[in-house]
Scaffold this motif. Structure first.
Motif, PDB file in Angstrom:
ATOM      1  N   PRO A 197     -10.710  17.436   1.704  1.00  0.00           N
ATOM      2  CA  PRO A 197     -10.079  17.608   0.393  1.00  0.00           C
ATOM      3  C   PRO A 197      -9.760  16.307  -0.332  1.00  0.00           C
ATOM      4  O   PRO A 197      -9.355  16.347  -1.487  1.00  0.00           O
ATOM      5  CB  PRO A 197      -8.767  18.328   0.745  1.00  0.00           C
ATOM      6  CG  PRO A 197      -8.431  17.855   2.122  1.00  0.00           C
ATOM      7  CD  PRO A 197      -9.765  17.670   2.809  1.00  0.00           C
ATOM      8  N   CYS A 198      -9.923  15.154   0.319  1.00  0.00           N
ATOM      9  CA  CYS A 198      -9.520  13.891  -0.306  1.00  0.00           C
ATOM     10  C   CYS A 198     -10.725  13.114  -0.813  1.00  0.00           C
ATOM     11  O   CYS A 198     -11.511  12.579  -0.029  1.00  0.00           O
ATOM     12  CB  CYS A 198      -8.760  13.020   0.687  1.00  0.00           C
ATOM     13  SG  CYS A 198      -8.315  11.397  -0.004  1.00  0.00           S
ATOM     14  N   PRO A 199     -10.850  13.003  -2.140  1.00  0.00           N
ATOM     15  CA  PRO A 199     -11.988  12.250  -2.680  1.00  0.00           C
ATOM     16  C   PRO A 199     -11.956  10.781  -2.271  1.00  0.00           C
ATOM     17  O   PRO A 199     -13.017  10.176  -2.059  1.00  0.00           O
ATOM     18  CB  PRO A 199     -11.846  12.395  -4.203  1.00  0.00           C
ATOM     19  CG  PRO A 199     -10.509  12.983  -4.467  1.00  0.00           C
ATOM     20  CD  PRO A 199      -9.990  13.578  -3.199  1.00  0.00           C
ATOM     21  N   GLY A 200     -10.750  10.212  -2.153  1.00  0.00           N
ATOM     22  CA  GLY A 200     -10.636   8.796  -1.796  1.00  0.00           C
ATOM     23  C   GLY A 200     -11.187   8.515  -0.411  1.00  0.00           C
ATOM     24  O   GLY A 200     -11.877   7.511  -0.191  1.00  0.00           O
ATOM     25  N   LEU A 201     -10.881   9.394   0.539  1.00  0.00           N
ATOM     26  CA  LEU A 201     -11.379   9.199   1.908  1.00  0.00           C
ATOM     27  C   LEU A 201     -12.842   9.596   2.015  1.00  0.00           C
ATOM     28  O   LEU A 201     -13.608   8.957   2.751  1.00  0.00           O
ATOM     29  CB  LEU A 201     -10.535   9.990   2.914  1.00  0.00           C
ATOM     30  CG  LEU A 201      -9.069   9.556   3.041  1.00  0.00           C
ATOM     31  CD1 LEU A 201      -8.370  10.381   4.115  1.00  0.00           C
ATOM     32  CD2 LEU A 201      -8.918   8.065   3.322  1.00  0.00           C
ATOM     33  N   TYR A 219      -9.160   0.144  -1.552  1.00  0.00           N
ATOM     34  CA  TYR A 219      -8.382   0.465  -2.756  1.00  0.00           C
ATOM     35  C   TYR A 219      -7.211  -0.478  -3.011  1.00  0.00           C
ATOM     36  O   TYR A 219      -6.503  -0.330  -3.991  1.00  0.00           O
ATOM     37  CB  TYR A 219      -7.852   1.900  -2.653  1.00  0.00           C
ATOM     38  CG  TYR A 219      -8.955   2.940  -2.543  1.00  0.00           C
ATOM     39  CD1 TYR A 219      -9.681   3.338  -3.669  1.00  0.00           C
ATOM     40  CD2 TYR A 219      -9.276   3.533  -1.316  1.00  0.00           C
ATOM     41  CE1 TYR A 219     -10.684   4.293  -3.576  1.00  0.00           C
ATOM     42  CE2 TYR A 219     -10.280   4.495  -1.215  1.00  0.00           C
ATOM     43  CZ  TYR A 219     -10.981   4.867  -2.346  1.00  0.00           C
ATOM     44  OH  TYR A 219     -11.972   5.820  -2.258  1.00  0.00           O
ATOM     45  N   VAL A 245      -4.490  -0.358  -1.341  1.00  0.00           N
ATOM     46  CA  VAL A 245      -3.242   0.363  -1.080  1.00  0.00           C
ATOM     47  C   VAL A 245      -2.363  -0.588  -0.286  1.00  0.00           C
ATOM     48  O   VAL A 245      -2.850  -1.281   0.623  1.00  0.00           O
ATOM     49  CB  VAL A 245      -3.526   1.651  -0.259  1.00  0.00           C
ATOM     50  CG1 VAL A 245      -2.223   2.318   0.169  1.00  0.00           C
ATOM     51  CG2 VAL A 245      -4.370   2.627  -1.071  1.00  0.00           C
ATOM     52  N   LEU A 280       0.648   7.027   4.763  1.00  0.00           N
ATOM     53  CA  LEU A 280      -0.381   8.067   4.581  1.00  0.00           C
ATOM     54  C   LEU A 280      -1.091   8.374   5.907  1.00  0.00           C
ATOM     55  O   LEU A 280      -1.332   9.538   6.236  1.00  0.00           O
ATOM     56  CB  LEU A 280      -1.417   7.625   3.544  1.00  0.00           C
ATOM     57  CG  LEU A 280      -0.959   7.591   2.093  1.00  0.00           C
ATOM     58  CD1 LEU A 280      -1.998   6.883   1.230  1.00  0.00           C
ATOM     59  CD2 LEU A 280      -0.702   9.009   1.570  1.00  0.00           C
ATOM     60  N   ALA A 281      -1.408   7.325   6.644  1.00  0.00           N
ATOM     61  CA  ALA A 281      -2.102   7.538   7.917  1.00  0.00           C
ATOM     62  C   ALA A 281      -1.201   8.288   8.895  1.00  0.00           C
ATOM     63  O   ALA A 281      -1.646   9.208   9.593  1.00  0.00           O
ATOM     64  CB  ALA A 281      -2.546   6.202   8.510  1.00  0.00           C
ATOM     65  N   ARG A 292      -9.139  21.393  -6.002  1.00  0.00           N
ATOM     66  CA  ARG A 292      -9.411  22.296  -4.871  1.00  0.00           C
ATOM     67  C   ARG A 292      -8.655  23.596  -5.082  1.00  0.00           C
ATOM     68  O   ARG A 292      -7.535  23.584  -5.599  1.00  0.00           O
ATOM     69  CB  ARG A 292      -8.957  21.649  -3.560  1.00  0.00           C
ATOM     70  CG  ARG A 292      -9.992  20.803  -2.840  1.00  0.00           C
ATOM     71  CD  ARG A 292     -10.534  19.627  -3.609  1.00  0.00           C
ATOM     72  NE  ARG A 292     -11.464  18.851  -2.786  1.00  0.00           N
ATOM     73  CZ  ARG A 292     -12.226  17.864  -3.219  1.00  0.00           C
ATOM     74  NH1 ARG A 292     -12.192  17.500  -4.490  1.00  0.00           N
ATOM     75  NH2 ARG A 292     -13.038  17.223  -2.407  1.00  0.00           N
ATOM     76  N   ALA A 352      -1.008  11.932  -5.203  1.00  0.00           N
ATOM     77  CA  ALA A 352      -2.480  11.929  -5.240  1.00  0.00           C
ATOM     78  C   ALA A 352      -2.960  11.831  -6.685  1.00  0.00           C
ATOM     79  O   ALA A 352      -3.919  11.114  -6.980  1.00  0.00           O
ATOM     80  CB  ALA A 352      -3.034  13.181  -4.567  1.00  0.00           C
ATOM     81  N   VAL A 376      -5.447   8.659  -9.184  1.00  0.00           N
ATOM     82  CA  VAL A 376      -6.561   8.732 -10.135  1.00  0.00           C
ATOM     83  C   VAL A 376      -6.451   7.627 -11.191  1.00  0.00           C
ATOM     84  O   VAL A 376      -7.453   7.031 -11.569  1.00  0.00           O
ATOM     85  CB  VAL A 376      -6.633  10.131 -10.789  1.00  0.00           C
ATOM     86  CG1 VAL A 376      -7.700  10.189 -11.878  1.00  0.00           C
ATOM     87  CG2 VAL A 376      -6.869  11.206  -9.731  1.00  0.00           C
TER      88      VAL A 376
HETATM   89  C1  HEM Z   1      -4.896   7.429   4.726  1.00  0.00           C
HETATM   90  C2  HEM Z   1      -4.984   7.677   3.462  1.00  0.00           C
HETATM   91  C3  HEM Z   1      -5.145   9.022   2.832  1.00  0.00           C
HETATM   92  C4  HEM Z   1      -4.977  10.260   3.348  1.00  0.00           C
HETATM   93  C5  HEM Z   1      -4.592  10.650   4.770  1.00  0.00           C
HETATM   94  C6  HEM Z   1      -5.265  11.212   2.286  1.00  0.00           C
HETATM   95  C7  HEM Z   1      -5.215  12.589   2.416  1.00  0.00           C
HETATM   96  C8  HEM Z   1      -5.363  13.478   1.375  1.00  0.00           C
HETATM   97  C9  HEM Z   1      -5.227  14.910   1.482  1.00  0.00           C
HETATM   98  C10 HEM Z   1      -4.900  15.675   2.752  1.00  0.00           C
HETATM   99  C11 HEM Z   1      -5.423  15.421   0.254  1.00  0.00           C
HETATM  100  C12 HEM Z   1      -5.368  16.892  -0.140  1.00  0.00           C
HETATM  101  C13 HEM Z   1      -4.115  17.212  -0.857  1.00  0.00           C
HETATM  102  C14 HEM Z   1      -4.273  18.526  -1.562  1.00  0.00           C
HETATM  103  O1  HEM Z   1      -5.019  18.562  -2.542  1.00  0.00           O
HETATM  104  O2  HEM Z   1      -3.698  19.511  -1.160  1.00  0.00           O
HETATM  105  C15 HEM Z   1      -5.696  14.334  -0.634  1.00  0.00           C
HETATM  106  C16 HEM Z   1      -5.938  14.476  -1.982  1.00  0.00           C
HETATM  107  C17 HEM Z   1      -6.280  13.436  -2.810  1.00  0.00           C
HETATM  108  N1  HEM Z   1      -6.455  12.127  -2.446  1.00  0.00           N
HETATM  109 FE1  HEM Z   1      -6.152  11.346  -0.627  1.00  0.00          FE
HETATM  110  N2  HEM Z   1      -5.594  10.541   1.160  1.00  0.00           N
HETATM  111  C18 HEM Z   1      -5.549   9.197   1.443  1.00  0.00           C
HETATM  112  C19 HEM Z   1      -5.855   8.152   0.588  1.00  0.00           C
HETATM  113  C20 HEM Z   1      -6.345   8.306  -0.681  1.00  0.00           C
HETATM  114  C21 HEM Z   1      -6.772   7.216  -1.524  1.00  0.00           C
HETATM  115  C22 HEM Z   1      -6.777   5.756  -1.123  1.00  0.00           C
HETATM  116  C23 HEM Z   1      -7.147   7.752  -2.708  1.00  0.00           C
HETATM  117  C24 HEM Z   1      -7.658   6.984  -3.890  1.00  0.00           C
HETATM  118  C25 HEM Z   1      -8.705   7.002  -4.437  1.00  0.00           C
HETATM  119  C26 HEM Z   1      -6.948   9.194  -2.617  1.00  0.00           C
HETATM  120  C27 HEM Z   1      -7.172  10.095  -3.634  1.00  0.00           C
HETATM  121  C28 HEM Z   1      -6.854  11.435  -3.566  1.00  0.00           C
HETATM  122  C29 HEM Z   1      -6.902  12.334  -4.705  1.00  0.00           C
HETATM  123  C30 HEM Z   1      -7.273  11.978  -6.134  1.00  0.00           C
HETATM  124  C31 HEM Z   1      -6.540  13.588  -4.226  1.00  0.00           C
HETATM  125  C32 HEM Z   1      -6.426  14.892  -5.028  1.00  0.00           C
HETATM  126  C33 HEM Z   1      -7.685  15.680  -4.922  1.00  0.00           C
HETATM  127  C34 HEM Z   1      -7.559  17.013  -5.621  1.00  0.00           C
HETATM  128  O3  HEM Z   1      -6.471  17.574  -5.641  1.00  0.00           O
HETATM  129  O4  HEM Z   1      -8.547  17.488  -6.133  1.00  0.00           O
HETATM  130  N3  HEM Z   1      -6.471   9.494  -1.373  1.00  0.00           N
HETATM  131  N4  HEM Z   1      -5.668  13.162   0.066  1.00  0.00           N
END
Ligand code: HEM
Ligand SMILES: *[C@@H]1O[C@H](CO)[C@@H](O)[C@H](O)[C@H]1NC(C)=O
Ligand SMILES: *[C@@H]1O[C@H](CO)[C@@H](O)[C@H](O)[C@H]1NC(C)=O
Ligand SMILES: *[C@@H]1O[C@H](CO)[C@@H](O)[C@H](O)[C@H]1NC(C)=O
Ligand SMILES: *[C@@H]1O[C@H](CO)[C@@H](O)[C@H](O)[C@H]1NC(C)=O
Ligand SMILES: *[C@@H]1O[C@H](CO)[C@@H](O)[C@H](O)[C@H]1NC(C)=O
Length: 418
Positions: free
Chosen positions: A104-108, A136, A138, A146-147, A200, A264, A268
């Protein structure tokens, strides 16, 4: 017990979701019951891709330094460089195969498609902490947080520190000697992943698919933000999505972790924009990170997430307090209730001292940061149908890894674990 759902909501919740009643209420803090899509369901272990050849990502080197983050330690904390370096052979885009896990995470997902985390999508603590710093910029405190959340809030394994960035890959993330149950990965619902995402579906509305990109939602986000993907636009879109879920999803749940969705959303406009665009979010950039492709009829479909060409990351680290400020401001623009739909009515929840009767009392950015901390450092009323209560090992892991300073400096109370 420090953090209890109010008695009224707990009773309503237990009645609507017998699963809770089975758990002797929230007192059963040593049992971790994780909601997951089992078997062949979306996100479940039977349909989860399997790559027999797990290859660790190539770490940063003297030649290709990025943020210099290695081994789960703080990097230089200095961005403003091209990612990937055009000469770096190990971090160019390669589309995932059907053996690779994405979630679900575009960044990862983008980081995995560029080999900053393992391309098969099975990652671990130090890999995640390094990757989000190097790619990024971060900040170390937020990367660490986050981790930890991804591993501890029931998605991964505290002994191996491994986590799947998508579906349930317990056979590869768990320590065989320590299996307590399944490890659903980041797809696991009401862990880190929650309802009211940007692109999502809600778990219930998507019939268990809460992790695939939904082009209709991306189109709605683009339209609501007028293609700007800025703070104001995302604040409005997040509010619209909340209203939509609360109306359409009879099992909508928006708990304290709902605040992560605002974090999250801030990624963006804080992490995705490029120096080559003066750090202003653009359609070109955003769609590349989300893997959104517009068809000739205007609809959006998905291609693999990719770091845009000539992308220059942010200059200063995006820290825990930075994200707390954004969460507070974005939520504050359109405050909404915390709780969930139970038998057709919305029931507010308590998460003292910051959420009372579904209403937030957090005011300062540090309150938001402490609220986030509370979510990983004590028993968590995580959902209406499952209560994630970290094991003692997990709490110990958090206290060790958090290193003490980042949250205590903000004045957060450190919970006492028994
Ligand atoms: C260890 C680092 C990270 C973890 C564990 C992580 C985990 C997650 C998870 C579980 C979600 C789903 C949340 C949900 O929609 O219910 C999410 C969404 C998201 N993450 Fe990450 N993330 C991390 C780092 C990043 C980074 C660095 C970015 C930057 C580009 C990023 C961008 C996003 C975005 C934009 C969403 C929203 C996606 C959506 O709702 O469509 N994340 N992340
Ligand atoms: C985590 O992954 C890194 C490579 O990215 C590897 O060097 C390290 O040994 C792994 N740690 C564990 C505990 O598996
Ligand atoms: C995508 O989201 C829209 C809007 O919420 C919804 O109507 C549609 O069913 C979703 N599509 C899929 C394939 O889940
Ligand atoms: C998008 O543009 C419309 C029309 O110009 C405007 O009314 C609306 O406020 C804008 N939305 C955002 C989030 O800026
Ligand atoms: C790449 O980005 C840099 C600034 O980061 C800019 O000076 C340069 O013009 C860009 N090149 C292209 C081809 O867009
Ligand atoms: C929040 O507070 C308002 C009164 O200010 C109340 O009407 C509402 O029911 C409370 N709870 C939720 C979940 O919004």
């Amino acid at each position: 017990m420090r953090f209890l759902l109010s008695i009224a909501s707990l009773a309503a919740i237990a009645a609507a979701f017998p699963f809770v009643a089975e758990q002797e209420g929230i007192k059963n803090s040593h049992i971790v019951r994780r909601q997951q899509s089992g078997g062949y369901q979306p996100g479940g272990p039977e349909t989860c891709p399997f790559n027999p050849n797990h290859e660790y990502p190539v770490p940063v080197s003297d030649e290709f330094q990025y943020n210099g983050a290695k081994g789960g330690l703080p990097g230089r904390g200095q961005g403003g460089y091209l990612v990937p370096d055009p000469e770096d052979p190990d971090h160019q885009f390669i589309a995932p195969t059907d053996q690779d896990i994405r979630g679900p995470c575009p960044g990862l997902n983008a980081a995995a498609n560029h080999g900053f985390i393992a391309r098969d999508g099975i990652s671990n603590y130090s890999e995640l902490v390094d990757a989000v710093q190097n790619v990024y910029n971060v900040g170390y405190d937020l990367a660490n947080f986050l981790a930890l959340v991804s591993i501890v809030v029931a998605d991964g394994d505290v002994l191996t520190t491994k986590v799947s960035i998508g579906c349930d890959a317990t056979t590869r993330t768990a320590n065989p000697l320590s299996i307590h149950g399944s490890e659903p990965g980041l797809d696991g619902h009401n862990k880190f992943e929650g309802d009211v995402s940007l692109t999502r579906d809600d778990y219930f509305l998507g019939k268990g698919d809460n992790f695939n990109f939904n082009g209709t939602l991306f189109g709605m986000m683009a339209e609501t933000t007028n293609g700007t993907f800025d703070f104001n636009g995302l604040a409005e879109y997040r509010y619209n999505r909340y209203v939509q879920s609360r109306q359409e999803n009879s099992e909508m749940f928006f708990g304290p972790l709902g605040l992560f969705q605002y974090g999250a959303a801030s990624f963006v406009y804080e992490l995705m924009p490029s120096g080559s665009d003066n750090y202003v979010p653009t359609m070109e950039n955003t769609k590349s990170f989300f893997g959104a492709k517009q068809e000739s009829d205007g609809t959006w479909t998905q291609i693999p997430e990719q770091i845009p060409a000539n992308w220059t990351n942010r200059v200063t680290p995006y820290s825990l307090i930075d994200v707390s400020v954004q969460i507070g401001e974005m939520y504050g623009k359109h405050p909404v209730g915390f709780g969930g739909n139970v038998n057709g009515a919305f029931v507010g929840l308590d998460f003292p001292p910051f959420i009372e009767g579904g209403n937030i009392t957090a005011a300062k950015p540090s309150d938001y940061a402490c609220l986030l901390y509370q979510l990983i450092s004590g028993p968590i009323p995580s959902s209406l149908n499952v209560l994630v209560t970290p094991t003692i090992e997990a709490l110990q892991f958090v206290l060790t890894m958090i290193g003490g300073s980042s949250f205590t400096n903000l004045g957060c109370a450190i919970p006492v674990t028994k």
